[in-house]
Write an enzyme that holds these catalytic residues in place. Structure first.
Site, PDB file in Angstrom:
ATOM      1  N   CYS A  66     -21.736  34.892  24.410  1.00  0.00           N
ATOM      2  CA  CYS A  66     -20.493  35.402  25.093  1.00  0.00           C
ATOM      3  C   CYS A  66     -20.473  36.755  25.324  1.00  0.00           C
ATOM      4  CB  CYS A  66     -19.242  34.760  24.710  1.00  0.00           C
ATOM      5  SG  CYS A  66     -17.633  35.150  25.281  1.00  0.00           S
ATOM      6  N   CYS A  72     -13.442  40.360  21.936  1.00  0.00           N
ATOM      7  CA  CYS A  72     -12.566  39.253  21.397  1.00  0.00           C
ATOM      8  C   CYS A  72     -12.585  38.973  19.971  1.00  0.00           C
ATOM      9  CB  CYS A  72     -12.859  37.958  22.484  1.00  0.00           C
ATOM     10  SG  CYS A  72     -12.013  36.391  22.094  1.00  0.00           S
ATOM     11  N   CYS A  75     -14.232  35.027  17.890  1.00  0.00           N
ATOM     12  CA  CYS A  75     -15.665  34.861  17.105  1.00  0.00           C
ATOM     13  C   CYS A  75     -16.054  35.959  16.044  1.00  0.00           C
ATOM     14  CB  CYS A  75     -16.632  34.399  18.027  1.00  0.00           C
ATOM     15  SG  CYS A  75     -16.471  32.686  18.958  1.00  0.00           S
ATOM     16  N   CYS A 149     -14.204  30.546  28.011  1.00  0.00           N
ATOM     17  CA  CYS A 149     -14.576  30.705  26.603  1.00  0.00           C
ATOM     18  C   CYS A 149     -15.728  29.342  26.576  1.00  0.00           C
ATOM     19  CB  CYS A 149     -13.305  30.378  25.786  1.00  0.00           C
ATOM     20  SG  CYS A 149     -13.732  30.487  24.032  1.00  0.00           S
ATOM     21  N   GLU A 297       4.772  12.709   5.683  1.00  0.00           N
ATOM     22  CA  GLU A 297       4.733  13.912   6.669  1.00  0.00           C
ATOM     23  C   GLU A 297       6.155  14.489   6.785  1.00  0.00           C
ATOM     24  OE1 GLU A 297       4.121  16.983   8.855  1.00  0.00           O
ATOM     25  OE2 GLU A 297       2.589  15.653   8.117  1.00  0.00           O
ATOM     26  N   ASP A 345      -3.888  16.022   2.780  1.00  0.00           N
ATOM     27  CA  ASP A 345      -4.284  17.010   3.918  1.00  0.00           C
ATOM     28  C   ASP A 345      -3.417  18.005   4.160  1.00  0.00           C
ATOM     29  OD1 ASP A 345      -5.759  17.854   6.130  1.00  0.00           O
ATOM     30  OD2 ASP A 345      -5.472  16.368   7.231  1.00  0.00           O
ATOM     31  N   CYS A 371      -8.123  22.868   4.585  1.00  0.00           N
ATOM     32  CA  CYS A 371      -8.560  24.123   5.835  1.00  0.00           C
ATOM     33  C   CYS A 371      -8.738  25.249   5.067  1.00  0.00           C
ATOM     34  CB  CYS A 371      -7.662  23.956   6.755  1.00  0.00           C
ATOM     35  SG  CYS A 371      -5.898  24.316   6.293  1.00  0.00           S
TER      36      CYS A 371
END
Length: 417
Positions: A66, A72, A75, A149, A297, A345, A371
């Site tokens: 890119c 940017c 990344c 992108c 949830e 999760d 995550c």
């Protein structure tokens, strides 16, 4: 703090965020976009430096895909060879576990980029007479316009132009906006944050914009302005329309990879499973092909999307659901003991309160989708102290070129002889 200009540094290793690290008599210096084995010229300010010139490039350096790379902030690793990149991401998980004193095998990283990211958030701000729409500049609060992108899925090819048109309709408020665009099977799904309530005139303008852009749905702060088609996502056998702005795994391939790892870790004779922090059901629907599921949830809108999809999906075992804040009211031991497996999760904060209850329960298998390696390591230590063994960890990479990494860890409670 004194600024040293044009200092020559030798980069020895990569940091967890992807910066090259140079050892100096004054301590480590972090040089973004540099690689191990490189000699660089940099402007140093304390422990951070700005790369000025690569004097001796590493063999592992490749050309970025890119033209906005290094400007940017989206990344961090387009300059790394494939082998260095994969080892760097896997090492993030290993290092975090080691620092927490946890010994467990870490599998090779799963490439879950697939067709690319299916959701993206653009930032919009007024600049002069118009609205600037784009991503944050690396390590700054400025914006850089992003006409295209390369890490986005083909379904988001029109996303930058759509975000610009929507921002133009909202520019009169002079408020900074976040415009989340998601690719669905019915087209683009846009949710706008930061503007506040919309009056009738603005709602009509946004409805006209949705028609012009052929959007599936447009919403503001989770409230639907217009839904022209249900923005459905396939989750196992189910077709689910997530709540406006609701959570969705970054790539379809990532969701598939995580689901496959969870299913592979289930006990052979599984009858009842709890899916905690279930969202709108990406794991629940896959689990329900094999076992009865309790999906829990805190987000009512997510549970509503799950139950609607469950009511119209054939070939599944029963899915019960509960709206419950698992940070404040985790499932208790007597509730957990009836399940053959529990899937966690949670968001980045992890699931400390629930992990403590699981540590005191008798659930034979816990599968933890994370995550954030740091909160995972904290919660893993709780489970291990409670008698679980961490069988293994698999990193899943659905945020290509970023420092972000997901993982799936499998815990088994030892059987009493």
């Amino acid at each position: 703090m004194t600024l040293a200009m044009n200092e020559i540094l030798s980069v020895g290793r990569l940091g967890l965020r992807g910066d090259g690290i140079a050892q100096t008599p004054a301590g480590d210096v972090f040089v973004p976009y540099s690689l191990p084995g490189e000699t660089v010229r940099a402007v140093r300010d304390g422990e951070r430096a700005q790369l000025v010139e690569i004097i001796t490039p590493a063999e592992s350096r490749i050309a970025p895909i890119c033209p906005l790379f290094t400007r940017c902030g989206g990344c961090a690793a387009q300059h790394m060879s494939e082998s260095l990149y994969r080892e760097w991401k896997r090492r993030q998980v290993e290092t975090t576990l080691e620092r927490a004193g946890i010994a467990a095998p870490v599998a090779d990283i799963i490439d879950a980029h697939g067709a690319g990211r299916r959701r993206v958030t653009f930032h919009a701000r007024r600049e002069g007479a118009g609205m600037l729409v784009g991503f944050m500049v690396a390590r700054r609060h400025d914006l850089v316009a992003v006409p295209a992108c390369p890490v986005l899925a083909p379904g988001l090819a029109r996303a930058p132009a759509a975000a610009q048109l929507v921002a133009n309709r909202l520019g009169g408020s002079n408020k900074p906006l976040d415009i989340q665009v998601t690719a669905s099977e019915a087209g683009l799904d846009i949710d706008i944050r930061g503007h506040g309530p919309a009056g009738e005139k603005l709602r009509l303008s946004l409805t006209e914009a949705a028609e012009r852009l052929d959007l599936a749905r447009l919403s503001m702060h989770g409230e639907i302005v217009v839904e022209r088609r249900p923005p459905q996502q396939r989750m196992g056998k189910a077709m689910v329309a997530p709540a406006p702005g609701g959570f969705l795994q970054a790539t379809a391939a990532g969701e598939e990879a995580i689901g496959a790892l969870v299913l592979a870790a289930l006990p052979a004779k599984v009858k009842r499973v709890a899916d905690l922090f279930a969202g709108c059901g990406p794991i629940s629907f896959r689990l329900a092909e094999r076992a009865q599921v309790l999906a829990v949830e805190s987000d009512k809108a997510a549970i509503l999307a799950l139950t609607r999809a469950a009511s119209t999906t054939q070939g599944l075992k029963p899915i019960a659901s509960e709206v419950r804040d698992l940070f404040r009211r985790p499932l208790l031991e007597h509730e957990l003991n009836g399940f053959d497996a529990v899937i966690l999760d949670p968001p980045r904060a992890g699931a400390e309160a629930q992990a403590r209850r699981l540590a005191a329960a008798k659930t034979p298998t816990v599968i933890y989708v994370s995550c954030d390696a740091g909160s995972f390591a904290r919660d893993a230590a709780i489970l291990i102290a409670g008698g679980y063994a961490l069988e293994g960890v698999t990193p899943v990479d659905q945020f290509r070129y970023s420092a972000h990494i997901e993982l799936v860890g499998v815990f088994r409670r030892a059987k009493k002889s």
